[in-house]
Design a protein around this motif. Structure first.
Motif, PDB file in Angstrom:
ATOM      1  N   VAL A   9       0.796  -1.222   0.000  1.00 14.37           N
ATOM      2  CA  VAL A   9       0.000   0.000   0.000  1.00 14.37           C
ATOM      3  C   VAL A   9       0.829   1.273   0.000  1.00 14.37           C
ATOM      4  O   VAL A   9       0.278   2.364  -0.050  1.00 14.37           O
ATOM      5  N   ASP A  69       0.085   3.919  -2.500  1.00 18.87           N
ATOM      6  CA  ASP A  69      -1.033   4.793  -2.143  1.00 18.87           C
ATOM      7  C   ASP A  69      -0.587   5.854  -1.154  1.00 18.87           C
ATOM      8  O   ASP A  69      -1.016   7.006  -1.224  1.00 18.87           O
ATOM      9  N   TYR A  70       0.246   5.436  -0.199  1.00 14.45           N
ATOM     10  CA  TYR A  70       0.720   6.406   0.791  1.00 14.45           C
ATOM     11  C   TYR A  70       1.467   7.537   0.094  1.00 14.45           C
ATOM     12  O   TYR A  70       1.341   8.707   0.447  1.00 14.45           O
ATOM     13  N   ASP A  73      -9.206   9.871   9.060  1.00 15.81           N
ATOM     14  CA  ASP A  73      -8.677   9.116   7.935  1.00 15.81           C
ATOM     15  C   ASP A  73      -9.055   9.729   6.583  1.00 15.81           C
ATOM     16  O   ASP A  73      -9.253   9.030   5.602  1.00 15.81           O
ATOM     17  N   THR A 118      -0.112  10.260  11.886  1.00 11.11           N
ATOM     18  CA  THR A 118      -0.334   8.880  12.331  1.00 11.11           C
ATOM     19  C   THR A 118      -1.555   8.794  13.201  1.00 11.11           C
ATOM     20  O   THR A 118      -2.278   7.797  13.156  1.00 11.11           O
ATOM     21  N   SER A 120      -4.907   9.265  10.869  1.00  6.83           N
ATOM     22  CA  SER A 120      -5.134   8.527   9.629  1.00  6.83           C
ATOM     23  C   SER A 120      -5.030   7.052   9.935  1.00  6.83           C
ATOM     24  O   SER A 120      -4.478   6.648  10.945  1.00  6.83           O
ATOM     25  N   SER A 121      -5.588   6.234   9.034  1.00  3.40           N
ATOM     26  CA  SER A 121      -5.510   4.806   9.283  1.00  3.40           C
ATOM     27  C   SER A 121      -5.167   4.056   8.002  1.00  3.40           C
ATOM     28  O   SER A 121      -4.169   3.378   7.918  1.00  3.40           O
ATOM     29  N   VAL A 122      -6.007   4.190   7.007  1.00  4.28           N
ATOM     30  CA  VAL A 122      -5.748   3.459   5.773  1.00  4.28           C
ATOM     31  C   VAL A 122      -5.744   4.405   4.584  1.00  4.28           C
ATOM     32  O   VAL A 122      -4.817   4.434   3.793  1.00  4.28           O
ATOM     33  N   TYR A 123      -6.780   5.222   4.487  1.00  5.69           N
ATOM     34  CA  TYR A 123      -6.981   5.970   3.252  1.00  5.69           C
ATOM     35  C   TYR A 123      -6.193   7.252   3.166  1.00  5.69           C
ATOM     36  O   TYR A 123      -5.996   7.776   2.091  1.00  5.69           O
ATOM     37  N   ARG A 149      -3.132   7.677   4.908  1.00  2.00           N
ATOM     38  CA  ARG A 149      -1.779   7.466   5.402  1.00  2.00           C
ATOM     39  C   ARG A 149      -0.794   8.126   4.464  1.00  2.00           C
ATOM     40  O   ARG A 149      -0.881   7.963   3.259  1.00  2.00           O
ATOM     41  N   PRO A 207       5.640   9.371   5.492  1.00  2.00           N
ATOM     42  CA  PRO A 207       6.321   9.331   6.790  1.00  2.00           C
ATOM     43  C   PRO A 207       5.549   8.504   7.813  1.00  2.00           C
ATOM     44  O   PRO A 207       6.153   7.796   8.611  1.00  2.00           O
ATOM     45  N   LEU A 254       6.169   4.939   7.724  1.00  2.00           N
ATOM     46  CA  LEU A 254       7.356   4.456   8.427  1.00  2.00           C
ATOM     47  C   LEU A 254       7.016   3.929   9.803  1.00  2.00           C
ATOM     48  O   LEU A 254       7.726   3.097  10.352  1.00  2.00           O
ATOM     49  N   SER A 255       5.917   4.416  10.368  1.00  2.00           N
ATOM     50  CA  SER A 255       5.571   3.945  11.707  1.00  2.00           C
ATOM     51  C   SER A 255       5.177   2.476  11.667  1.00  2.00           C
ATOM     52  O   SER A 255       5.160   1.817  12.698  1.00  2.00           O
ATOM     53  N   GLU A 256       4.892   1.969  10.469  1.00  2.00           N
ATOM     54  CA  GLU A 256       4.613   0.542  10.385  1.00  2.00           C
ATOM     55  C   GLU A 256       5.886  -0.268  10.592  1.00  2.00           C
ATOM     56  O   GLU A 256       5.856  -1.495  10.684  1.00  2.00           O
ATOM     57  N   SER A 275      10.905   8.438   1.109  1.00  2.00           N
ATOM     58  CA  SER A 275      10.371   9.597   1.848  1.00  2.00           C
ATOM     59  C   SER A 275      11.269  10.805   1.724  1.00  2.00           C
ATOM     60  O   SER A 275      10.826  11.931   1.855  1.00  2.00           O
TER      61      SER A 275
END
Lengths: 478, 293, 284
Positions: free
Chosen positions: C68, C71-72, C145, C223, C226-229, C231, C234, C237-239, C258
């Motif tokens: 994803v 998309d980010y 989000d 962060t 936002s959640s999915v749509y 994101r 940067p 990166l928290s993932e 980034s």
């Protein structure tokens, strides 16, 4: 050694369509019909990025889509992000996710906060989407963790594993290691069955590796001083194996010894002392290791023994692309302190963590029926074998007898047999709705003990007070 | 040009947005700070508590006060190093030498990188088992480098990261200030027979004060807020070593889920930060005669 | 005299070479990590530029093509560009108003926008989360989000900043010029497009670029909200913040990507970054 994991996934992906009849248990017509009203729907899910999760997202989702026309987008992300996103969505009722991963230890919190759909009830109310080939009785007792007190199911288990003791067969079997150990300690070198032996093994191999100029150490330690993974290690694995159950919390929510709890009792302190003393024999990255770093440490050949999550045992033992110790991995039940095994066997305790998770449906999902179809799809007994081979997890009794698993069992040195025979000795997390807040209160003390800023005794004295404060503030302690 | 209506029309979208996403959250967090609100507790609703109960508890909360102290310590320590190093570097950039503009361009690079990415860069660089620094520390100096092994070590590691990230800002700003200094005082001083050192102390520094104050103000204001790099590098650990107030509040909100208490904490944090900043700002304005421009 | 000057030049060059190394080396290492396989990353760190021989492209394709993060990336571009645009437009309008008119309460507005800049974002995590998810409701949907939510949110920081930057510039355009235009029958829109914008264009460009950069680089609020749509890169990166042990290469790849706008803008922005970061208090 055949790379079974990679092979399994490739094989399944390439002949997926042809096998969809098999996956649907020969009931493909039913699935097509049931999915027809929801054709074109996209289901969004969030889960932890583990090998089982990847299989579900890459293989099972595609099968399901080709059968029913319903698309499944499974977001496999890091453990913290998974929690963060799932909880935010459910708190906010924003309807972003149709299904979320429920880690075993958070299920009580989710149930308490009424986040999840009652699957049993939902299926009873919608007979037309009840799949004919799903046998709920085939689920192992792990599913009990996801039931409420009436026995209704709120989550469909998708992975379950034990945290086991891994050791390097090649190191423990080396002739010079055997003779060196016998000479130094006066008894035969063997994988650890007691903590004293663990210590001797760790000390010995740290020296052995250093002498030979190899980049290896005596033991892993999941001791990240800035991430809850270390707290979990202590509370879920090390503690119980020393006889610290239920975080040392009593029925009336006290954890300090002065009030009858045992979080700072003798067994707990013994556990923390042993564990922190192992840092001396652990590779340098131990203080920055969560479960995934521990797995890659072991896979890089940097440790002779260690506690490693079952989901990683499979790929460490077989995947040549990611592991340097393929074919050298031994699996055993971890050691336990005196009396612990008897207590666990009689149901008064447990020796370690029965880890795993389920998929559940938030109330805010906008596609509940379609999601129920998906969850039933992954609950089928027919899909379990390949899933288990790819991800090292078992949630159904029937999977243990599958020939693929029996073969995998050989590769993974009997991990599945161990799970089948001794699973009853392990338990999930205590039923605390305040799980997150409680653990967060204990975190800094474990970190301090690992970093040597506090002695294990001081750390636990502080931790039990902090935990008690949380339980009191939240209204659980009278 | 007295049509106030036009003026308000022009400025109203700005005001609207700032009220909606700036003022309203502030009022809301102020409001919630007077309640007991714990979604993980037995009672899940908001309960009004007597005025200031949360604040009273905060005054004695050793963890919160510790995090404030830690943030202030961090801000001043990094300021000290960034100012000293930045000043020396700015001075060196005054005269020409080969490749000077190339060096200056590269030096500017860290300033545009996102803080979270800076955290990622250093995590990859310093983590044991992957990073070169720990490995070569062992090889060449026989030193067990592990920045997560003690609270102090982690704290100082973050100081290093912050210095790497923001010293260029100090350098370039001071350079700009130095380049803009008028010639006359120097000429008079030379005529009067002053030596280089005296000129530096009595002419350069006093004339630089406005710029120095701007630098100090902006650096302090920003480093009191630090979260991203810390989160990436240490997660706030080990123990409480790098648990600055921003991180502490994040954990109170999203781990402990003590909404009421953390709201009061946020207000106090806001208050303390703004008081410090406004104090510095007024120093900046009075000393430097710098107006809104 | 001459030798000391030469010595000084040599000394400076050496010092700055070392500094450049210190600046670039960690970044170089990150790029190296992003080009290697998991197995290659075990053991002794190999500092050689192996990316000239072989690059493990999977580190890049897995997140961006299969995953994803593509998309980010798109979200980042949309959010940063939109925010920069909105901020610039609104700031021009607001600064013009502040400059040409006497607005009652201008002082309070100023005080308050300054305070916005000083305020730590962490203090607003909870209220913004609750507001975005429950209170700012439009029919069935909330701001949580959404890209528009973040675009609006970043105005809190970028608008005051832009107003500060532009105020000096617009003040520097003599009032008489627009008064003359208006007397000639021009409306405000013409004044903006034919006079203000052309004359202030360097400042406007800087404002837009810096706003873009700040919006792109923001992490904490993005962060949280936002959640999915929506994101952004940067926050993606928290993932990787933890449990990276098996994903170093991918994390490095995401971090490298980034950084790209920063590198592009470095060239453009270098001249103005000091002015930008000090709100025009110090002009480079």
């Amino acid at each position: 050694m055949v790379n079974i994991v990679k092979g399994a996934i490739t094989l399944l992906l390439s002949v997926g369509i042809a096998f969809s009849a098999v996956y649907a248990g020969g009931h493909s017509a039913w699935w097509k019909k049931a999915g027809a009203p929801y054709k074109g729907t996209v289901l969004q899910g969030v889960a932890e990025n583990t090998p089982p999760g990847q299989f579900a997202g890459e293989v099972l989702a595609k099968e399901f889509e080709s059968l029913t026309g319903i698309k499944v987008r499974l977001e496999n992300t890091s453990w913290d992000q998974m929690y963060d996103k799932a909880i935010k969505d459910m708190e906010a009722n924003s309807g972003i996710y149709d299904f979320v991963y429920i880690e075993q230890d958070i299920v009580y919190s989710y149930l308490d906060r009424d986040f999840l759909v009652n699957i049993t009830k939902a299926l009873a109310e919608n007979p037309s989407i009840v799949a004919p080939n799903v046998n709920m009785d085939d689920f192992t007792t792990f599913i009990d963790y996801f039931k409420d007190d009436k026995g209704d199911v709120f989550g469909i288990p998708m992975e379950a594993f034990l945290k086991v003791y891994l050791y390097r067969k090649d190191l423990f079997g080396a002739a010079d290691a055997k003779s060196g150990f016998q000479k130094k300690y006066g008894y035969a070198l063997a994988p650890a069955t007691s903590f004293a032996q663990w210590r001797d093994n760790a000390e010995f191999f740290t020296g052995y590796c250093a002498e030979k100029g190899m980049e290896c150490w005596g033991t892993t330690v999941q001791g990240h001083t800035g991430h809850p993974a270390s707290t979990y290690e202590f509370l879920e694995s090390i503690g119980p194996s020393f006889g610290l159950y239920n975080w040392g919390v009593t029925e009336d929510f006290h954890s300090c010894a002065a009030d009858g709890g045992s979080l700072n009792g003798a067994r707990a302190k013994g556990a923390l002392s042993f564990w922190t003393s192992m840092l001396e024999f652990a590779p340098p990255e131990a203080l920055q290791s969560t479960w995934s770093e521990v797995a890659s440490t072991f896979a890089a050949g940097r440790a002779a023994q260690g506690w490693v999550y079952g989901e990683n045992a499979a790929w460490i033992a077989s995947n040549k692309e990611k592991s340097l110790v393929v074919g050298k991995v031994g699996v055993m039940q971890p050691p336990t302190g005196p009396g612990v095994l008897t207590q666990a066997a009689s149901g008064n305790g447990y020796i370690g963590y029965f880890d795993g998770g389920a998929y559940g449906i938030p109330h805010s999902s906008k596609n509940k029926e379609a999601t129920l179809l998906w969850l039933q799809f992954v609950a089928q007994s027919e899909v379990q074998a390949d899933w288990a081979a790819a991800g090292g997890r078992i949630t159904h009794y029937s999977t243990f007898n599958d020939p693929k698993i029996k073969e995998m069992d050989q590769v993974a040195d009997g991990y599945f047999t161990l799970m089948q025979n001794t699973g009853y000795l392990y338990a999930g997390a205590p039923m605390f709705p305040f799980h997150g807040a409680g653990r967060a209160a204990i975190d800094p003390f474990i970190y301090a003990a690992l970093a040597g800023e506090k002695s294990p005794s001081e750390a636990l004295d502080g931790a039990c007070k902090a935990l008690d404060k949380v339980m009191k503030d939240l209204g659980y302690q009278k | 040009m007295n049509s106030n209506r036009t003026a308000w029309l022009l400025i109203s979208p700005t005001i609207l947005i700032l009220v909606l996403v700036g003022l309203v959250p502030f009022l809301y967090v102020l409001y919630v700070g007077f309640f007991n609100w714990m979604p993980l507790g037995k009672i899940k609703d908001m309960q009004f508590i007597s005025l200031g109960d949360n604040y009273r508890e905060l005054m004695f909360d050793e963890y919160f006060l510790g995090s404030i102290w830690r943030s202030i310590k961090f801000a001043f320590v990094t300021l000290f190093f960034e100012l000293s190093i930045g000043f020396i570097l700015a001075l060196s950039l005054l005269s020409s030498f080969p490749l000077k503009s190339f060096f200056r361009s590269v030096h500017t690079l860290p300033l545009v990188i996102a803080p979270i990415v800076v955290g990622a860069i250093f995590k990859l660089f310093l983590v044991n088992g992957l990073g070169p620094i720990p490995y070569f520390a062992k090889e060449f100096f026989d030193y067990k480098f592990n920045y997560m092994s003690s609270e102090n070590f982690a704290f100082w590691m973050l100081v290093v990261v912050d210095v790497w990230h923001w010293t260029p800002f100090v350098t370039l700003t001071l350079l700009a200030g130095l380049s803009a200094l008028p010639e006359d005082p120097y000429e008079s001083a030379k005529i009067d027979g002053a030596n280089n050192f005296q000129i530096f102390i009595h002419i350069t520094i006093p004339m630089l004060v406005p710029v120095l104050v701007v630098v100090i103000f902006i650096r302090l204001m920003d480093s009191l807020k630090i979260v991203d790099e810390v989160w990436m590098l240490t997660g706030g650990g080990p123990g409480y070593g790098t648990r600055f107030t921003g991180i502490h509040i994040w954990k109170e909100v999203f781990e402990k889920r003590s909404y009421g208490y953390s709201s009061a904490m946020s207000i106090l944090y806001l208050y303390i930060t703004i008081v410090i900043c406004w104090f510095l700002y007024s120093v900046m304005v009075s000393r430097g005669k710098v107006d809104e421009n | 005299m001459r030798t000391s000057k030469i010595l000084y030049k040599v000394f400076s060059t050496i010092i700055w070479s070392i500094l450049t190394l210190i600046t670039l080396f960690p970044i170089y290492w990150m790029i190296l990590v992003s080009t290697r396989t998991p197995v290659q990353l075990f053991g002794k760190p190999n500092l050689a530029p192996t990316f000239f021989e072989k690059i493990y492209w999977k580190n890049y394709t897995k997140p961006f093509v299969d995953g994803v993060f593509g998309d980010y990336l798109l979200n980042s571009i949309i959010i940063a560009t939109s925010n920069a645009f909105i901020v610039t437009v609104l700031a021009i309008m607001a600064t013009y108003a502040l400059s040409r008119y006497k607005i009652a309460g201008a002082e309070t507005i100023f005080f308050w926008t300054m305070t916005n800049r000083m305020a730590p974002p962490a203090a607003f995590l909870l209220p913004l989360f609750l507001l975005f998810t429950t209170i700012f409701k439009f029919g069935d949907s909330t701001l949580f989000d959404t890209k528009i939510g973040l675009i609006l949110l970043y105005c809190v920081f970028n608008l005051p900043f832009a107003i500060w930057l532009l105020k000096g510039i617009i003040d520097g355009i003599p009032k008489e010029l627009d008064e003359a235009m208006i007397v000639d029958g021009a409306n405000l829109f013409t004044v903006f497009t034919k006079l203000i914008i052309p004359l202030a264009s360097p400042g406007i460009a800087v404002t837009s670029l810096l706003s873009f950069l700040f919006a792109w680089n923001e992490y904490l609020l993005a962060t949280t909200l936002s959640s999915v749509y929506s994101r952004t890169i940067p926050t993606g990166l928290s993932e990787f913040v933890t449990t990276t042990g098996t994903e170093w290469g991918t994390m490095a790849a995401v971090a490298v990507v980034s950084m790209l706008p920063a590198l592009i803008f470095l060239v453009l922005v270098q001249k103005y970054i000091v002015t930008g970061l000090t709100f025009g208090a110090v002009k480079a």
